[in-house]
Each structure stands twice: as structure tokens, then as C-alpha cells.
Design a protein around this motif. Structure first.
Motif, PDB file in Angstrom:
ATOM      1  N   ASN A  23       0.768  -1.348  -0.098  1.00  0.00           N
ATOM      2  CA  ASN A  23      -0.080   0.069  -0.017  1.00  0.00           C
ATOM      3  C   ASN A  23       0.857   1.338  -0.038  1.00  0.00           C
ATOM      4  OD1 ASN A  23       0.105   1.150   2.711  1.00  0.00           O
ATOM      5  ND2 ASN A  23      -0.401  -0.957   3.356  1.00  0.00           N
ATOM      6  N   VAL A  25       0.743   3.919   1.937  1.00  0.00           N
ATOM      7  CA  VAL A  25       1.168   4.279   3.002  1.00  0.00           C
ATOM      8  C   VAL A  25       2.651   3.969   3.724  1.00  0.00           C
ATOM      9  CG1 VAL A  25       0.557   4.664   5.572  1.00  0.00           C
ATOM     10  CG2 VAL A  25      -1.335   4.412   3.954  1.00  0.00           C
ATOM     11  N   GLY A  65      -3.849  -2.764   1.276  1.00  0.00           N
ATOM     12  CA  GLY A  65      -4.106  -1.539   2.381  1.00  0.00           C
ATOM     13  C   GLY A  65      -4.512  -0.346   1.532  1.00  0.00           C
ATOM     14  N   VAL A 138      -8.139   0.044   9.223  1.00  0.00           N
ATOM     15  CA  VAL A 138      -7.044  -0.831   8.958  1.00  0.00           C
ATOM     16  C   VAL A 138      -6.460  -1.458  10.590  1.00  0.00           C
ATOM     17  CG1 VAL A 138      -6.324   0.091   7.047  1.00  0.00           C
ATOM     18  CG2 VAL A 138      -4.977   0.867   9.149  1.00  0.00           C
ATOM     19  N   THR A 191       2.212   3.577  12.357  1.00  0.00           N
ATOM     20  CA  THR A 191       1.558   2.908  11.078  1.00  0.00           C
ATOM     21  C   THR A 191       2.543   1.897  10.339  1.00  0.00           C
ATOM     22  OG1 THR A 191       0.198   3.146   9.246  1.00  0.00           O
ATOM     23  CG2 THR A 191       2.316   4.443   9.455  1.00  0.00           C
ATOM     24  N   GLY A 192       2.043   0.696  10.021  1.00  0.00           N
ATOM     25  CA  GLY A 192       2.735  -0.184   9.060  1.00  0.00           C
ATOM     26  C   GLY A 192       3.473  -1.250   9.835  1.00  0.00           C
ATOM     27  N   SER A 193       3.435  -1.270  11.192  1.00  0.00           N
ATOM     28  CA  SER A 193       4.093  -2.437  11.601  1.00  0.00           C
ATOM     29  C   SER A 193       3.654  -3.883  11.117  1.00  0.00           C
ATOM     30  CB  SER A 193       3.766  -2.530  13.298  1.00  0.00           C
ATOM     31  OG  SER A 193       4.075  -1.286  13.918  1.00  0.00           O
ATOM     32  N   GLY A 194       2.233  -4.123  11.098  1.00  0.00           N
ATOM     33  CA  GLY A 194       1.727  -5.423  10.477  1.00  0.00           C
ATOM     34  C   GLY A 194       2.259  -5.529   9.039  1.00  0.00           C
ATOM     35  N   CYS A 195       2.239  -4.198   8.346  1.00  0.00           N
ATOM     36  CA  CYS A 195       2.732  -4.278   6.765  1.00  0.00           C
ATOM     37  C   CYS A 195       4.167  -4.795   6.674  1.00  0.00           C
ATOM     38  CB  CYS A 195       2.374  -2.999   6.070  1.00  0.00           C
ATOM     39  SG  CYS A 195       0.728  -2.515   6.366  1.00  0.00           S
TER      40      CYS A 195
HETATM   41  C1  LIG Z   1      -3.018   3.531   7.504  1.00  0.00           C
HETATM   42  C2  LIG Z   1      -3.581   2.914   6.440  1.00  0.00           C
HETATM   43  N1  LIG Z   1      -4.347   3.211   5.620  1.00  0.00           N
HETATM   44  C3  LIG Z   1      -4.369   2.160   4.468  1.00  0.00           C
HETATM   45  S1  LIG Z   1      -3.102   1.118   4.596  1.00  0.00           S
HETATM   46  C4  LIG Z   1      -2.692   1.780   5.970  1.00  0.00           C
HETATM   47  C5  LIG Z   1      -1.320   1.151   6.783  1.00  0.00           C
HETATM   48  C6  LIG Z   1      -1.821   0.136   7.593  1.00  0.00           C
HETATM   49  O1  LIG Z   1      -0.526  -0.395   8.351  1.00  0.00           O
HETATM   50  P1  LIG Z   1      -0.566  -1.410   9.402  1.00  0.00           P
HETATM   51  O2  LIG Z   1      -1.974  -2.082   9.116  1.00  0.00           O
HETATM   52  O3  LIG Z   1       0.473  -2.140   9.169  1.00  0.00           O
HETATM   53  O4  LIG Z   1      -0.503  -0.691  10.599  1.00  0.00           O
END
Ligand SMILES: Cc1ncsc1CCOP(=O)(O)O
Ligand SMILES: Nc1ncnc2c1ncn2[C@@H]1O[C@H](COP(=O)(O)OP(=O)(O)O)[C@@H](O)[C@H]1O
Length: 264
Positions: A23, A25, A65, A138, A191-195
Motif C-alpha cells: 500500500n 502508506v 491496504g 485498518v 503505522t505499518g507495523s503489520g505491513c
Molecule cells: C493507515 C493505512 N491506511 C491504509 S493502509 C494503512 C497502513 C496500515 O498499516 P498497518 O496495518 O501495518 O498498521
């Protein structure tokens, strides 16, 4: 300490190329997480090069995402090509349950491709399991009872590894279940730890032979332990991200001595 040490050494030696269709982000931090651990990232959304990129990659990460019609088509093309040559696919159904558009995409990907590891937070796993769980975009926003059984059953149903993240990560192939206790609350505040975890799973899966259960567990340990190390250096969230990348970059086989996991 199982083969975790070998996996981290394998990543440094092989520098597996992880093809990320992720995604907007997290595209930069996911690439940096892979570089920090010693893997190679490529990020692309273009369907015309999908089959070529699969051919040179060790793993494919699909993350929905910020979905668009176009990127979903790219994901399906890449996933089918990955299935054909046998590289592992990690699927992160970000935000499934938040909109019927996302639900349709997740179902389409799961029905048209054979995913090897499904990595998702608890709300996403519950929604994919047919439970109508409240989701806040998310983020996972409910404590879901029986998440261990839900994870195991979904793994059995889909015929793949399912990794449900949270304070305790649950990883199952439908028979065996591992619980990983490493991690830090700060990981939920950026944001983005899971990703990033999904991308790191691409690196571990890319060097682990076909043992994707251990690859998924190993990535959770790397993520959780690195989060703990980062939090021990700072309580500021901006610095936490820097320290997190630092921890990834100096992660050694011995770092797994802090692993806290068990097999049920
Ligand atoms: C904020 C956001 N919006 C769309 S994708 C995203 C990142 C989500 O990352 P994670 O699920 O890893 O926190
Ligand atoms: N309460 C928590 N305490 C410690 N670690 C956590 C906690 N919640 C999530 N984590 C860790 O943060 C990472 C991302 O998990 P999560 O927040 O569930 O994913 P997502 O970002 O996709 O919602 C995982 O490595 C997980 O183990």
C-alpha cells in the motif's frame, strides 16, 4: 533455538528479493525494513512487469491496504505467476471487514491464487472467518475471544499458514499452533507495523525451504524482539522507528535468545 538463526544468516547470505505489491502508506518503510534485515525489496504496481518480477523474486508480498482496481489486477497476475513457479506468497488483507469492496478483493485473491501465508490482525482474521467483527479501518479494535481456534480453523479452511497478530501472535498451519509473545505496544502506535511484518515474512519465507510455518513464526520473533529492543532505547515514537530499523540491522542469531514463544 530451532532454525531461526539459520534463517537470519540465510537472509544476509542470499539477500532474497521480495516483490512487494503493497500500500501507498508503507511502501517506503517496508522497503527500508527489508533492507535493514539484509533482504532486497522491489516495490511495483504495474501489471505489465508482474510476471517478469516474479521470475527474479524469492517471495511475493500482496498487501491490499490502499486498493485500486488496477493494483488488484496486478496482484492476481503476480500471484498466478508465483504459483506457477512456486515462490511463496504472503497475503495481508489490510482492512478487510471495513468495506464490501475490500471483502470482495480478499475473497477474489484467496479464490484465484494459492496463498502460502495469510498474515492479518485479529479483526481481519475474524472477518475472513465469517464473524461480523467491528473493524476500525485498518486497525484491530476488539479483543476477539477464541482467536487461537479461529486462526487454526481458518488455516485449515484455506489450506495455508495463518498468522494473526496482536499482543500475542498466533501462527498455525491448521494442525500445529505457535504463540509468540514478543512485541511492544509502541508497535501499535506507528503505522505499518503489520505491513512491515508481512514484508519481513517474505524474506524469511524466501530462505526457509518450504517450512512456511517456521518462516512466519521467525518473522514474528524478529519483529517483536526488534520492537522490544527499540522501546528499550527510547520512549519517543519518532525515535522508536529509527531504533526499530537499527535493531533489524544488527539482528544476529543470538538475538533470538530473547524469543518468547511456545507450541500449544
Ligand atoms: C493507515 C493505512 N491506511 C491504509 S493502509 C494503512 C497502513 C496500515 O498499516 P498497518 O496495518 O501495518 O498498521
Ligand atoms: N499490544 C501489543 N503489545 C505488543 N506487541 C503488539 C501489540 N499489538 C500488536 N503487536 C505487535 O505489533 C505488530 C503488528 O501487529 P498489529 O498491530 O496486530 O498489526 P496491524 O498493524 O496490521 O494492525 C506485530 O508484530 C504484533 O506482534
Amino acid at each position: 533455538m530451532r532454525d531461526f538463526g539459520k534463517i537470519i544468516v540465510g537472509i544476509r547470505e542470499k539477500k532474497p528479493l521480495v516483490y512487494n505489491i503493497t500500500n501507498l502508506v508503507v511502501i517506503n518503510i517496508s522497503a527500508n525494513a527489508l533492507l535493514s534485515i539484509g533482504a532486497s525489496p522491489i516495490m511495483s504496481f504495474e501489471k505489465q512487469e508482474a510476471a517478469d518480477l516474479v521470475k527474479i523474486s524469492s517471495a511475493l508480498l500482496i498487501n491490499m491496504g490502499t486498493p485500486t482496481q488496477d493494483t488488484i489486477e496486478t496482484m492476481i497476475i503476480a500471484a498466478k505467476a508465483a504459483n506457477k513457479i512456486g515462490i511463496p506468497i504472503i497475503f495481508d488483507p489490510v482492512g478487510v471487514g471495513a468495506s464490501s469492496f475490500r471483502n470482495d478483493i480478499a475473497n477474489k485473491i484467496l479464490s484465484e491464487a494459492k496463498v502460502d501465508i495469510l498474515k492479518a490482525n485479529a479483526s481481519e482474521v475474524a472477518n475472513l472467518s465469517g464473524l461480523k467483527v467491528q473493524t476500525k479501518g485498518v486497525e484491530s479494535c476488539e479483543t476477539i475471544e477464541n482467536i487461537t481456534d479461529i486462526t487454526k480453523n481458518l488455516a485449515k479452511e484455506l489450506g495455508c499458514i495463518v498468522c494473526t497478530t496482536g499482543k500475542t501472535d498466533v501462527i498455525s498451519d491448521g494442525n500445529e499452533v505457535y504463540l509468540c509473545e514478543n512485541g511492544h505496544e509502541a508497535l501499535t502506535k506507528i503505522t505499518g507495523s503489520g505491513c512491515m511484518l508481512g514484508s519481513i515474512m517474505g524474506a524469511t519465507a524466501g530462505v526457509c525451504g518450504k517450512d512456511y510455518l517456521i518462516a512466519a513464526l521467525c518473522a514474528c520473533l524478529i519483529m517483536g524482539i526488534s520492537g522490544e529492543i527499540a522501546a528499550s532505547k527510547t520512549n519517543m515514537l519518532g525515535s522508536f522507528q529509527v531504533e526499530f530499523f537499527n535493531a533489524l540491522s544488527i539482528f544476529e542469531p543470538e538475538t533470538f535468545n530473547s524469543a518468547r514463544y511456545k507450541k500449544l
